[in-house]
Scaffold this motif. Sequence first.
Motif, PDB file in Angstrom:
ATOM      1  N   LEU A 753     -60.512  97.186   8.907  1.00  0.00           N
ATOM      2  CA  LEU A 753     -60.721  96.161   8.287  1.00  0.00           C
ATOM      3  C   LEU A 753     -62.005  95.398   8.118  1.00  0.00           C
ATOM      4  O   LEU A 753     -62.421  95.114   7.346  1.00  0.00           O
ATOM      5  CB  LEU A 753     -59.282  95.367   8.180  1.00  0.00           C
ATOM      6  CG  LEU A 753     -59.321  94.288   7.103  1.00  0.00           C
ATOM      7  CD1 LEU A 753     -58.950  94.904   5.713  1.00  0.00           C
ATOM      8  CD2 LEU A 753     -57.998  93.132   7.424  1.00  0.00           C
ATOM      9  N   PRO A 754     -62.604  95.130   9.491  1.00  0.00           N
ATOM     10  CA  PRO A 754     -63.699  94.530   9.628  1.00  0.00           C
ATOM     11  C   PRO A 754     -64.977  95.207   9.141  1.00  0.00           C
ATOM     12  O   PRO A 754     -66.056  94.611   8.879  1.00  0.00           O
ATOM     13  CB  PRO A 754     -63.786  94.016  11.082  1.00  0.00           C
ATOM     14  CG  PRO A 754     -62.485  93.945  11.477  1.00  0.00           C
ATOM     15  CD  PRO A 754     -61.828  95.176  10.804  1.00  0.00           C
ATOM     16  N   LEU A 755     -64.919  96.442   9.154  1.00  0.00           N
ATOM     17  CA  LEU A 755     -66.048  97.231   8.533  1.00  0.00           C
ATOM     18  C   LEU A 755     -66.180  96.786   7.218  1.00  0.00           C
ATOM     19  O   LEU A 755     -67.651  96.976   6.665  1.00  0.00           O
ATOM     20  CB  LEU A 755     -65.357  98.854   8.570  1.00  0.00           C
ATOM     21  CG  LEU A 755     -65.456  99.499   9.873  1.00  0.00           C
ATOM     22  CD1 LEU A 755     -65.124 100.743   9.885  1.00  0.00           C
ATOM     23  CD2 LEU A 755     -66.972  99.306  10.463  1.00  0.00           C
ATOM     24  N   ILE A 756     -65.333  96.389   6.424  1.00  0.00           N
ATOM     25  CA  ILE A 756     -65.462  96.061   4.666  1.00  0.00           C
ATOM     26  C   ILE A 756     -66.572  95.044   4.693  1.00  0.00           C
ATOM     27  O   ILE A 756     -67.804  95.196   3.766  1.00  0.00           O
ATOM     28  CB  ILE A 756     -64.160  95.841   4.180  1.00  0.00           C
ATOM     29  CG1 ILE A 756     -63.251  97.135   4.358  1.00  0.00           C
ATOM     30  CG2 ILE A 756     -64.557  95.532   2.578  1.00  0.00           C
ATOM     31  CD1 ILE A 756     -61.952  96.867   3.416  1.00  0.00           C
ATOM     32  N   PRO A 757     -66.391  93.798   5.158  1.00  0.00           N
ATOM     33  CA  PRO A 757     -67.184  92.734   5.080  1.00  0.00           C
ATOM     34  C   PRO A 757     -68.617  93.005   5.806  1.00  0.00           C
ATOM     35  O   PRO A 757     -69.733  92.644   5.247  1.00  0.00           O
ATOM     36  CB  PRO A 757     -66.648  91.580   5.641  1.00  0.00           C
ATOM     37  CG  PRO A 757     -65.478  91.893   6.504  1.00  0.00           C
ATOM     38  CD  PRO A 757     -65.022  93.267   6.015  1.00  0.00           C
ATOM     39  N   THR A 758     -68.533  93.737   6.991  1.00  0.00           N
ATOM     40  CA  THR A 758     -69.925  94.050   7.594  1.00  0.00           C
ATOM     41  C   THR A 758     -70.874  94.973   6.580  1.00  0.00           C
ATOM     42  O   THR A 758     -71.914  94.783   6.645  1.00  0.00           O
ATOM     43  CB  THR A 758     -69.380  94.676   8.850  1.00  0.00           C
ATOM     44  OG1 THR A 758     -68.776  93.793   9.844  1.00  0.00           O
ATOM     45  CG2 THR A 758     -70.591  94.933   9.676  1.00  0.00           C
ATOM     46  N   LEU A 759     -70.309  96.080   6.156  1.00  0.00           N
ATOM     47  CA  LEU A 759     -70.962  97.018   5.497  1.00  0.00           C
ATOM     48  C   LEU A 759     -71.341  96.421   4.080  1.00  0.00           C
ATOM     49  O   LEU A 759     -72.465  96.451   3.800  1.00  0.00           O
ATOM     50  CB  LEU A 759     -70.096  98.216   5.337  1.00  0.00           C
ATOM     51  CG  LEU A 759     -69.803  99.084   6.377  1.00  0.00           C
ATOM     52  CD1 LEU A 759     -68.896 100.312   5.964  1.00  0.00           C
ATOM     53  CD2 LEU A 759     -71.076  99.570   6.952  1.00  0.00           C
ATOM     54  N   LEU A 760     -70.499  95.522   3.550  1.00  0.00           N
ATOM     55  CA  LEU A 760     -71.067  94.749   2.308  1.00  0.00           C
ATOM     56  C   LEU A 760     -72.212  93.867   2.446  1.00  0.00           C
ATOM     57  O   LEU A 760     -73.323  93.885   1.798  1.00  0.00           O
ATOM     58  CB  LEU A 760     -69.702  94.081   1.877  1.00  0.00           C
ATOM     59  CG  LEU A 760     -68.963  94.815   1.224  1.00  0.00           C
ATOM     60  CD1 LEU A 760     -67.752  93.711   0.656  1.00  0.00           C
ATOM     61  CD2 LEU A 760     -69.221  95.553  -0.334  1.00  0.00           C
TER      62      LEU A 760
END
Length: 941
Positions: A753-760
């Motif tokens: 789940l934390p990959l989403i805001p990090t990649l954005l």
Amino acid sequence: MKIFVLNKTIKSDRMEIMLWLILLCGLASHVNAKTLLPQAHLKPKVIDDSNEDTSTSSTTTTTRHHPHLTTNAITSLPNLGNYLFCEEEQYFYEFIMDNNQTQMLWVTWNLTKVGENAVLPNMCSAETGFPLKRRCLLSPLLQHAVWEAQDKNMAMIQCHLSMFCLPEEFQHHYIQGEGLEHHRNTWKRTKINQKATLQEVCLKPNGLPLSRRCLYDKKTHRAQWEPLTAEYANYKCLRTTEQQIISNELNSLLSNVTNLNRTSDPKARLQSSHNLIKLLQSPSKRRLPADIHLTNEILKTLVAETPDIELSSDVLQITHNLMASDPTVLRMSAELNATNSLLETFESYMDSIGDKFVSESQCHNVQAMAYAVTHNTSNHTTTAADNTLSATPPAVEVLNSHLRNGIYAHISGNISVFFVNPQCANISGIAIYPSKLSASHFTELNYDSFNNFHYRFIFLNETVDELLNDSDLELASYVPLSLWQHLMAHFSLLQRSPPVIVFKVYAHDGLFVESNILRLRKPFSKILSISIPGYEDVLPENLPFLLRQHVSMTALESNPNSGCGYWNYSTWTSGGVQTTSESPGANHNPLVLCHTSHLTQFSYLIGGSFKQNDLTDEILITSVHMEALDVISLVGCTLSLMGLMGIWITACLFKSWRAQASNKILLNMCVALTLQMVLFLFVNTDDVSESLVDERDYTKCVFLGALLQYSLLVLFTWMLLIAFLQFQRYVTVIGIQRPKHYIAKSAVLAWGLPLIPTLLVALIDPKSYVPSTFELVTDTGICYPSGNGLHFGVILPVSLVVTANLAIFVYVFFSISRSLSMATQRSEKKLVIKQIRLSILLFFLLGLSWIFGIFAFMKMGLVFSYLFCLTATMQGFVLFVYFVILDETSRKCWQQVLCPNRALKSQKKARELQSMTTASTSNGLELSQVDRPHTSKVAVT
């Protein structure tokens, strides 16, 4: 001197010439399309070199006569020879007006005395922006006064347009604790080619004031401020610091001295100098590079008026105090040219007062003069306002009672100044000896107790050979009799009083700071300054000075940078100085004989490559509370790392412990926390970030920043999952079923789940990971999101998790409190008390300490910054205490390793107790199954 106007009546013998010139210029105006207007003759003022800050309020020309010779006196002098004055010269100069239109001005360079500058008032060169001036020189060969060469076709402008950048408003922020305060400041009026500071102190982290250069634009013929770069946008500087500083007091004193014109009042001037000394002697205050600059500005203002001999002791003491500053501070202050400017101010002032101490008329009354000065200074020093100064030993000693007539001395710990008038006692030099003498064959040796050296005075008729044979000598210089006779003839030719000689002995090179990082020379011995006030030309014959060499003669010959040298207010050089390699004492304590044709500061130089540290980014000051917060964070992070190491060691040694479901979740959480700590403390540091930014390796910076962001979000996701599991365990009754593979599913969710805001953030705004210049300078900048990337990629998800965990924590705590009120049996009360203790630990486990961090980020008070640093950095250590020290299973595992015998006894006793409990239970099984009512208890991990 007279001012002639073109349309006025002119002397009859020049009338015809002037009319033809007007006619010719009128015709030329039609041809060249330039306006030739009848203008008044511009008559230059006769001023000294140092007085370049002329009045610029009006273009009206006023007459300023020489202080000794009036116009009538000049015209009435009998048999006035050409050797004394430069004759009048007249030229047309092109003048650029405010609207950039051009007109021609008729300028007269009037009769000017040899050795003086004629400066056109309010008129500046359009090429340089500085006042147009010419020097009247004396030709030694022709015995005739000649003008300095001058470009007759140069263009001129008004000085008030070109010489100064006017005050300008500047908006910035002051760092107040952990917050910011918006402030409106003003750049000070500054001369071109100089750096200006702000009206109110605005300190950079390296202790230098924020500065801005005043430039001159040749195209527009205007002085203008250098453009403000992105670095100045919303600039954050310091006014109050963790360290105790005197910068604000010095700035107030400078404003007081400047604005109230205290320099015109001798008593006020003396009081200001004592206040300055009091500030510099504050033992608990830290001295910054800005203080060197401010002190120099105050000192220049105090001595700008007519030289006041009552300030001599104070000026020496102030300079002595600054020389005692940290070399790092002096090195950094050179960025504003503070050390060179201070050195020049001190030298010029001491040179200007020499004739007042030892003039020829006072040759037989020096002691009375010295007593008056010392008495006045002492009375002022012991006033009630200066109790601090009077309570300490004097820093400056005035020597006059035991010295010969015609000699006056000021002694301090770092500088000694000797005023010598050869006309009084035939003394023209000084010789310096070490504190320990191998052979004291001179009867007139004096001892400098401040600097721990001996000295004597050299007579006019002494020879160089006598000095070379003196094995104890460290350094010496004097004006030989033949040179003195040439100087007397020169001053007599100019109708001036015989000169005095001023010697200044610097104990070290603290004020002689080079701007280059790599220097080729540095002084090894003391520094001897020699000056003859009023004489600025090349010496008619070389002046000798002797220095003790500290390298072999072979090394001296092989390295051209070694030997005698002088300071040119930029670097040490040997140009114009001849070093003699032959010395009678070459085998034992050799002396180097040098000759010079000019006067300045001399020393023995050692050649080589001496690298100085680049201190421009050195952090000398921090804002209030920042240092304390840094210490708290460092201690907390250290404890957390130690706790995490304890958890990993326990997991590696004991398979049964790490096989438990709760500990598997703990280990996943510790992976994220360990990754975050390692990145923050060892990998993604301010030094690494600064290196990446300097090398423009922004890809690595974005990668490190995204990895740190990702580890933080993973940690908070695990905190949310743990909070949910604790909610089920503490609130829901026994019997709830865990889903299959819930740990594996939780891991996929927590790590994915934390990959989403990090990649954005990394894809949409990668520049947000690059730290700003101010953050790099203050050592607070790392590769980490900022701006919208910080708000939406870090603060928003963290705030949501913390809010959810807080709600769960309150619900759990409320459930435990209700169970406590319903408990009646003693065992149940102990159980609930244990649960209360565990709920306190859950505060750290669920990351609720980040509530303080969110409040601190919202600038809701400094107390939240302290609470956040005290709690958030301790998370790893609290996890170790909760899951290792307080956990019974882990304690038994460690007991088997550390105390195996004791562990066997405990296991045996536990088996015996278990067997007794089993027998008792089997005997009453039927009763218990029938008679015991069904109860529900709160489960504890």
